[in-house]
Design a protein around this motif. Structure first.
Motif, PDB file in Angstrom:
ATOM      1  N   GLU A 258       0.830  -1.201   0.000  1.00  0.00           N
ATOM      2  CA  GLU A 258       0.000   0.000   0.000  1.00  0.00           C
ATOM      3  C   GLU A 258       0.866   1.254   0.000  1.00  0.00           C
ATOM      4  OE1 GLU A 258      -2.471  -0.405   3.464  1.00  0.00           O
ATOM      5  OE2 GLU A 258      -3.685  -2.002   2.564  1.00  0.00           O
ATOM      6  N   ARG A 259       1.924   1.247   0.791  1.00  0.00           N
ATOM      7  CA  ARG A 259       2.822   2.399   0.867  1.00  0.00           C
ATOM      8  C   ARG A 259       3.537   2.609  -0.465  1.00  0.00           C
ATOM      9  NH1 ARG A 259       3.565   7.132   2.093  1.00  0.00           N
ATOM     10  NH2 ARG A 259       5.638   7.753   2.699  1.00  0.00           N
ATOM     11  N   LEU A 260       3.980   1.503  -1.087  1.00  0.00           N
ATOM     12  CA  LEU A 260       4.608   1.599  -2.402  1.00  0.00           C
ATOM     13  C   LEU A 260       3.662   2.203  -3.429  1.00  0.00           C
ATOM     14  CD1 LEU A 260       6.595  -1.747  -2.711  1.00  0.00           C
ATOM     15  CD2 LEU A 260       7.527   0.564  -2.925  1.00  0.00           C
ATOM     16  N   ALA A 261       2.416   1.766  -3.427  1.00  0.00           N
ATOM     17  CA  ALA A 261       1.430   2.311  -4.374  1.00  0.00           C
ATOM     18  C   ALA A 261       1.237   3.805  -4.152  1.00  0.00           C
ATOM     19  CB  ALA A 261       0.102   1.564  -4.246  1.00  0.00           C
ATOM     20  N   ALA A 262       1.168   4.223  -2.899  1.00  0.00           N
ATOM     21  CA  ALA A 262       1.002   5.642  -2.589  1.00  0.00           C
ATOM     22  C   ALA A 262       2.223   6.439  -3.063  1.00  0.00           C
ATOM     23  CB  ALA A 262       0.784   5.841  -1.090  1.00  0.00           C
ATOM     24  N   LEU A 263       3.417   5.899  -2.846  1.00  0.00           N
ATOM     25  CA  LEU A 263       4.632   6.592  -3.278  1.00  0.00           C
ATOM     26  C   LEU A 263       4.738   6.654  -4.793  1.00  0.00           C
ATOM     27  CD1 LEU A 263       7.181   5.216  -0.658  1.00  0.00           C
ATOM     28  CD2 LEU A 263       6.318   7.560  -0.834  1.00  0.00           C
ATOM     29  N   GLU A 264       4.349   5.581  -5.483  1.00  0.00           N
ATOM     30  CA  GLU A 264       4.354   5.590  -6.950  1.00  0.00           C
ATOM     31  C   GLU A 264       3.404   6.660  -7.478  1.00  0.00           C
ATOM     32  OE1 GLU A 264       6.248   4.010  -9.077  1.00  0.00           O
ATOM     33  OE2 GLU A 264       7.226   2.574  -7.747  1.00  0.00           O
TER      34      GLU A 264
ATOM     35  N   ASP B 295       2.700  12.192  -9.769  1.00  0.00           N
ATOM     36  CA  ASP B 295       2.252  13.578  -9.600  1.00  0.00           C
ATOM     37  C   ASP B 295       3.439  14.539  -9.632  1.00  0.00           C
ATOM     38  OD1 ASP B 295      -0.357  12.677  -9.364  1.00  0.00           O
ATOM     39  OD2 ASP B 295      -0.414  12.853  -7.173  1.00  0.00           O
ATOM     40  N   LEU B 296       4.532  14.163  -8.964  1.00  0.00           N
ATOM     41  CA  LEU B 296       5.734  15.005  -8.959  1.00  0.00           C
ATOM     42  C   LEU B 296       6.321  15.154 -10.359  1.00  0.00           C
ATOM     43  CD1 LEU B 296       7.558  13.843  -5.716  1.00  0.00           C
ATOM     44  CD2 LEU B 296       6.679  16.128  -6.190  1.00  0.00           C
ATOM     45  N   GLU B 297       6.377  14.059 -11.099  1.00  0.00           N
ATOM     46  CA  GLU B 297       6.917  14.124 -12.456  1.00  0.00           C
ATOM     47  C   GLU B 297       6.065  15.034 -13.337  1.00  0.00           C
ATOM     48  OE1 GLU B 297       7.290  10.021 -13.589  1.00  0.00           O
ATOM     49  OE2 GLU B 297       9.157   9.772 -12.455  1.00  0.00           O
ATOM     50  N   ALA B 298       4.755  14.963 -13.199  1.00  0.00           N
ATOM     51  CA  ALA B 298       3.873  15.842 -13.974  1.00  0.00           C
ATOM     52  C   ALA B 298       4.091  17.299 -13.580  1.00  0.00           C
ATOM     53  CB  ALA B 298       2.410  15.435 -13.769  1.00  0.00           C
ATOM     54  N   THR B 299       4.244  17.554 -12.299  1.00  0.00           N
ATOM     55  CA  THR B 299       4.481  18.926 -11.833  1.00  0.00           C
ATOM     56  C   THR B 299       5.829  19.440 -12.328  1.00  0.00           C
ATOM     57  OG1 THR B 299       3.116  18.530  -9.884  1.00  0.00           O
ATOM     58  CG2 THR B 299       4.629  20.380  -9.779  1.00  0.00           C
ATOM     59  N   ILE B 300       6.845  18.600 -12.300  1.00  0.00           N
ATOM     60  CA  ILE B 300       8.173  18.987 -12.793  1.00  0.00           C
ATOM     61  C   ILE B 300       8.099  19.335 -14.285  1.00  0.00           C
ATOM     62  CG2 ILE B 300      10.488  18.080 -13.333  1.00  0.00           C
ATOM     63  CD1 ILE B 300      10.285  16.595 -10.571  1.00  0.00           C
ATOM     64  N   ASP B 301       7.412  18.489 -15.049  1.00  0.00           N
ATOM     65  CA  ASP B 301       7.253  18.769 -16.483  1.00  0.00           C
ATOM     66  C   ASP B 301       6.546  20.101 -16.707  1.00  0.00           C
ATOM     67  OD1 ASP B 301       8.533  16.413 -17.171  1.00  0.00           O
ATOM     68  OD2 ASP B 301       6.666  15.309 -17.567  1.00  0.00           O
ATOM     69  N   GLU B 302       5.495  20.339 -15.963  1.00  0.00           N
ATOM     70  CA  GLU B 302       4.749  21.594 -16.090  1.00  0.00           C
ATOM     71  C   GLU B 302       5.632  22.788 -15.757  1.00  0.00           C
ATOM     72  OE1 GLU B 302       1.704  24.233 -16.874  1.00  0.00           O
ATOM     73  OE2 GLU B 302       1.734  22.080 -17.286  1.00  0.00           O
ATOM     74  N   LEU B 303       6.411  22.690 -14.684  1.00  0.00           N
ATOM     75  CA  LEU B 303       7.309  23.782 -14.311  1.00  0.00           C
ATOM     76  C   LEU B 303       8.401  24.007 -15.369  1.00  0.00           C
ATOM     77  CD1 LEU B 303       7.671  23.264 -10.472  1.00  0.00           C
ATOM     78  CD2 LEU B 303       6.767  25.295 -11.621  1.00  0.00           C
ATOM     79  N   ASN B 304       8.940  22.931 -15.907  1.00  0.00           N
ATOM     80  CA  ASN B 304       9.937  23.066 -16.976  1.00  0.00           C
ATOM     81  C   ASN B 304       9.352  23.783 -18.182  1.00  0.00           C
ATOM     82  OD1 ASN B 304      12.355  22.008 -15.934  1.00  0.00           O
ATOM     83  ND2 ASN B 304      11.650  19.912 -16.257  1.00  0.00           N
ATOM     84  N   ASN B 305       8.139  23.410 -18.567  1.00  0.00           N
ATOM     85  CA  ASN B 305       7.478  24.064 -19.694  1.00  0.00           C
ATOM     86  C   ASN B 305       7.228  25.538 -19.402  1.00  0.00           C
ATOM     87  OD1 ASN B 305       7.423  21.790 -21.317  1.00  0.00           O
ATOM     88  ND2 ASN B 305       5.442  21.120 -20.548  1.00  0.00           N
ATOM     89  N   PHE B 306       6.812  25.830 -18.198  1.00  0.00           N
ATOM     90  CA  PHE B 306       6.552  27.209 -17.824  1.00  0.00           C
ATOM     91  C   PHE B 306       7.840  28.031 -17.853  1.00  0.00           C
ATOM     92  CE2 PHE B 306       4.974  30.354 -14.463  1.00  0.00           C
ATOM     93  CZ  PHE B 306       4.234  31.090 -15.381  1.00  0.00           C
ATOM     94  N   CYS B 307       8.937  27.443 -17.348  1.00  0.00           N
ATOM     95  CA  CYS B 307      10.238  28.124 -17.389  1.00  0.00           C
ATOM     96  C   CYS B 307      10.640  28.409 -18.835  1.00  0.00           C
ATOM     97  CB  CYS B 307      11.315  27.290 -16.695  1.00  0.00           C
ATOM     98  SG  CYS B 307      11.184  27.290 -14.893  1.00  0.00           S
ATOM     99  N   CYS B 308      10.448  27.447 -19.713  1.00  0.00           N
ATOM    100  CA  CYS B 308      10.783  27.649 -21.131  1.00  0.00           C
ATOM    101  C   CYS B 308       9.949  28.781 -21.722  1.00  0.00           C
ATOM    102  CB  CYS B 308      10.556  26.362 -21.927  1.00  0.00           C
ATOM    103  SG  CYS B 308      11.768  25.080 -21.586  1.00  0.00           S
ATOM    104  N   LEU B 309       8.679  28.788 -21.396  1.00  0.00           N
ATOM    105  CA  LEU B 309       7.801  29.857 -21.877  1.00  0.00           C
ATOM    106  C   LEU B 309       8.312  31.211 -21.401  1.00  0.00           C
ATOM    107  CD1 LEU B 309       4.023  29.877 -22.097  1.00  0.00           C
ATOM    108  CD2 LEU B 309       5.103  31.681 -20.789  1.00  0.00           C
ATOM    109  N   LEU B 310       8.655  31.314 -20.131  1.00  0.00           N
ATOM    110  CA  LEU B 310       9.129  32.580 -19.575  1.00  0.00           C
ATOM    111  C   LEU B 310      10.474  32.981 -20.164  1.00  0.00           C
ATOM    112  CD1 LEU B 310       8.070  32.046 -15.866  1.00  0.00           C
ATOM    113  CD2 LEU B 310       7.001  33.588 -17.536  1.00  0.00           C
ATOM    114  N   GLU B 311      11.335  32.000 -20.425  1.00  0.00           N
ATOM    115  CA  GLU B 311      12.631  32.304 -21.041  1.00  0.00           C
ATOM    116  C   GLU B 311      12.445  32.807 -22.466  1.00  0.00           C
ATOM    117  OE1 GLU B 311      14.606  28.562 -20.395  1.00  0.00           O
ATOM    118  OE2 GLU B 311      15.262  29.136 -18.382  1.00  0.00           O
TER     119      GLU B 311
END
Length: 142
Positions: free
Chosen positions: A91-97, A102-118
């Motif tokens: 159960e803990r592994l599933a929650a961490l996965e 979610d973290l990977e999606a947020t990182i991708d979104e932030l990278n895209n936003f940084c590129c847009l701002l640059e």
């Protein structure tokens, strides 16, 4: 003679403070013998402390740890403890996965936003920025 440890020895071995060990005593998870003012921990206490600290490191709640520890003495060769612990670990592994996704999606979104701002800072025309970043958003959605 069975091996024993003082609170200082256990604290040093496990890299925790004596206060941490006393906390687990207060929660009735460890039950050292007393020799005057000194606490004397046996192999059972040491094993329980190792279990507690491992459980905390991987994110189990204190309630989960207590439940798993309480299954030790059922007299079934620790089979129930093993089954319950494995279930909780899965159960803990599933929650961490899920959190990782979610973290990977947020990182991708932030990278895209940084590129847009640059691009914007570099003076790229807004129409071109929109086309470029809308194309990125479409490719991510697909």
């Amino acid at each position: 003679m069975p091996q024993t440890w003082t609170i200082s020895e256990l604290a040093r071995e496990f890299g925790v403070t004596p206060r941490t060990i006393r906390f687990y005593e207060d929660e009735n998870l460890l039950n050292p013998k007393r020799e005057g003012q000194n606490r004397i921990y046996d192999a059972r206490d040491r094993a329980r402390l190792a279990w507690i600290l491992r459980g905390r490191r991987v994110g189990f709640s204190l309630a989960d740890i207590i439940e798993m520890l309480n299954l030790y003495d059922l007299g079934d060769g620790r089979e129930t403890q093993r089954v319950v612990t494995l279930e909780k670990c899965r159960e803990r592994l599933a929650a961490l996965e899920s959190q990782r996704a979610d973290l990977e999606a947020t990182i991708d979104e932030l990278n895209n936003f940084c590129c847009l701002l640059e691009d914007w800072k570099a003076g790229t025309p807004l129409d071109e920025i929109r086309r470029k970043h809308n194309a990125k958003l479409r490719s991510v959605a697909e």
